[in-house]
Design an enzyme around this catalytic site. Structure first.
Site, mmCIF file in Angstrom:
data_model
loop_
_atom_site.group_PDB
_atom_site.id
_atom_site.type_symbol
_atom_site.label_atom_id
_atom_site.label_comp_id
_atom_site.label_asym_id
_atom_site.label_seq_id
_atom_site.Cartn_x
_atom_site.Cartn_y
_atom_site.Cartn_z
ATOM 1 N N LEU A 1 0.806 -1.167 -0.025
ATOM 2 C CA LEU A 1 0.001 0.027 0.150
ATOM 3 C C LEU A 1 0.955 1.354 -0.083
ATOM 4 O O LEU A 1 1.767 1.176 0.533
ATOM 5 C CB LEU A 1 -0.791 -0.111 1.249
ATOM 6 C CG LEU A 1 -1.982 -1.071 1.285
ATOM 7 C CD1 LEU A 1 -2.777 -0.857 2.687
ATOM 8 C CD2 LEU A 1 -3.221 -0.446 0.391
ATOM 9 N N ASP A 2 0.479 2.203 -0.764
ATOM 10 C CA ASP A 2 1.218 3.338 -0.463
ATOM 11 C C ASP A 2 1.314 4.080 0.608
ATOM 12 O O ASP A 2 0.682 3.953 1.753
ATOM 13 C CB ASP A 2 0.471 4.552 -1.697
ATOM 14 C CG ASP A 2 0.661 4.234 -3.038
ATOM 15 O OD1 ASP A 2 1.131 3.344 -3.624
ATOM 16 O OD2 ASP A 2 -0.476 4.691 -3.591
ATOM 17 N N TYR A 3 2.516 4.816 0.934
ATOM 18 C CA TYR A 3 2.813 5.607 2.057
ATOM 19 C C TYR A 3 1.626 6.179 2.714
ATOM 20 O O TYR A 3 1.373 6.225 3.843
ATOM 21 C CB TYR A 3 3.905 6.383 1.941
ATOM 22 C CG TYR A 3 4.449 7.303 3.134
ATOM 23 C CD1 TYR A 3 5.134 6.649 4.322
ATOM 24 C CD2 TYR A 3 3.912 8.747 3.247
ATOM 25 C CE1 TYR A 3 5.599 7.300 5.189
ATOM 26 C CE2 TYR A 3 4.526 9.261 4.145
ATOM 27 C CZ TYR A 3 5.212 8.758 5.336
ATOM 28 O OH TYR A 3 5.658 9.492 6.542
ATOM 29 N N ALA B 1 -1.524 5.572 1.988
ATOM 30 C CA ALA B 1 -2.784 4.838 1.784
ATOM 31 C C ALA B 1 -2.987 3.998 3.303
ATOM 32 O O ALA B 1 -1.955 3.734 3.899
ATOM 33 C CB ALA B 1 -2.775 3.951 0.740
ATOM 34 N N LYS C 1 -5.076 5.417 -7.641
ATOM 35 C CA LYS C 1 -4.873 6.619 -7.915
ATOM 36 C C LYS C 1 -4.759 7.180 -9.317
ATOM 37 O O LYS C 1 -5.412 8.181 -9.800
ATOM 38 C CB LYS C 1 -3.545 7.169 -7.197
ATOM 39 C CG LYS C 1 -3.609 7.175 -5.852
ATOM 40 C CD LYS C 1 -2.248 7.467 -4.861
ATOM 41 C CE LYS C 1 -2.270 7.180 -3.555
ATOM 42 N NZ LYS C 1 -1.126 7.302 -3.018
#
Ligand code: URA
Length: 251
Positions: A109-111, A113, A197
């Site tokens: 998961l993104d930083y 998110a 995104k």
């Protein structure tokens, strides 16, 4: 054999224990280097009960690794990485300190998110969670900037050409509008980087907040940010089924 006991072929058991490939394990058996309950076994079709039988190779007992399957709620502003703080950014390390096994995230998961991450030391299961071939759906709740119109929602359902290829969600639905933003639930069965995104940006909607709520049959439920729990046996069974890993076959 008692009801419910699962017998495993000896060569498969040896490969599950990381001793050798099944073919090499057969060789070890034929060479008389494998004992079950103290007796040398030379038949290749031999089956054992992993719960009860003691298997030795060259006089040393072998056991399968203890698999752990962890559901972690990654909070926002943590890197999906292990190890120490990197560039001032916190990592998952501090959230799973109390797990002695070396578990790794199956996916990322993104930083910025948050939400569900699966962590495990079962490499085959982790590969399947991440591989698009197994089409495991990942569900996200996404706040996007401005109101998503009905027309845009219909276009989203048809998919979009992104710079690295076409992307089409398994499903997308509007949950509600609030002032100048919209809450959507979107499901993708692939894990290309920043897929949600980039998909939303294609339609002119910036993602404000992204939370993964489910991976296949596993739901985040009411787990709190930064907390983890073990997969329940029924979740693990459902996940293995979704990944076409039959019970009893090596994961
Ligand atoms: N899609 C994204 O854009 N970010 C994530 O972290 C996961 C899916």
């Amino acid at each position: 054999m008692e009801g419910g006991t699962l017998l495993v072929r000896l060569n498969r058991y040896l490969s599950m224990c990381g001793v050798a490939s099944r073919r090499k394990a057969d060789q070890l058996i034929l060479e008389g280097r494998v004992k079950v309950n103290g007796l040398v076994v030379k038949g290749l079709g031999w089956r054992i009960d992993p719960q009860r039988d003691i298997v030795e190779v060259d006089g040393k007992e072998v056991k399968p690794p203890k698999y752990r399957y962890i559901v972690l709620y990654k909070p926002c502003c943590y890197l999906t990485a292990l190890g120490k703080v990197k560039d001032g950014k916190r990592t998952l390390e501090e959230l799973i300190r109390d797990i002695p096994e070396r578990v790794y995230p199956a996916g990322r998961l993104d930083y910025n998110a948050e939400g569900l991450l699966l962590l495990t030391n079962d490499g085959e299961l982790a590969n399947r969670v991440m591989h698009p071939r197994f089409k495991l759906p990942k569900t996200y709740l996404v706040w996007v900037q401005s109101r998503v119109s009905k027309e845009t929602l219909e276009e989203m359902k048809r998919g979009a050409r992104l710079e690295d290829g076409f992307a089409r969600p398994d499903s997308v639905r509007l949950i509600r509008h609030e002032a100048d933003k919209s809450l959507l639930e979107v499901v993708f069965h692939e894990g290309r980087k920043h897929i949600v995104k980039r998909f939303m940006a294609h339609f002119g909607h910036k993602v404000l907040k992204l939370k993964r709520t489910a991976i296949g049959p596993v739901r985040l439920g009411n787990l709190k940010p930064g907390h983890w729990r073990e997969l329940t046996p029924s979740e693990l069974k459902a996940l293995r089924k979704a990944l076409r890993l039959e019970d009893g076959k090596p994961a």
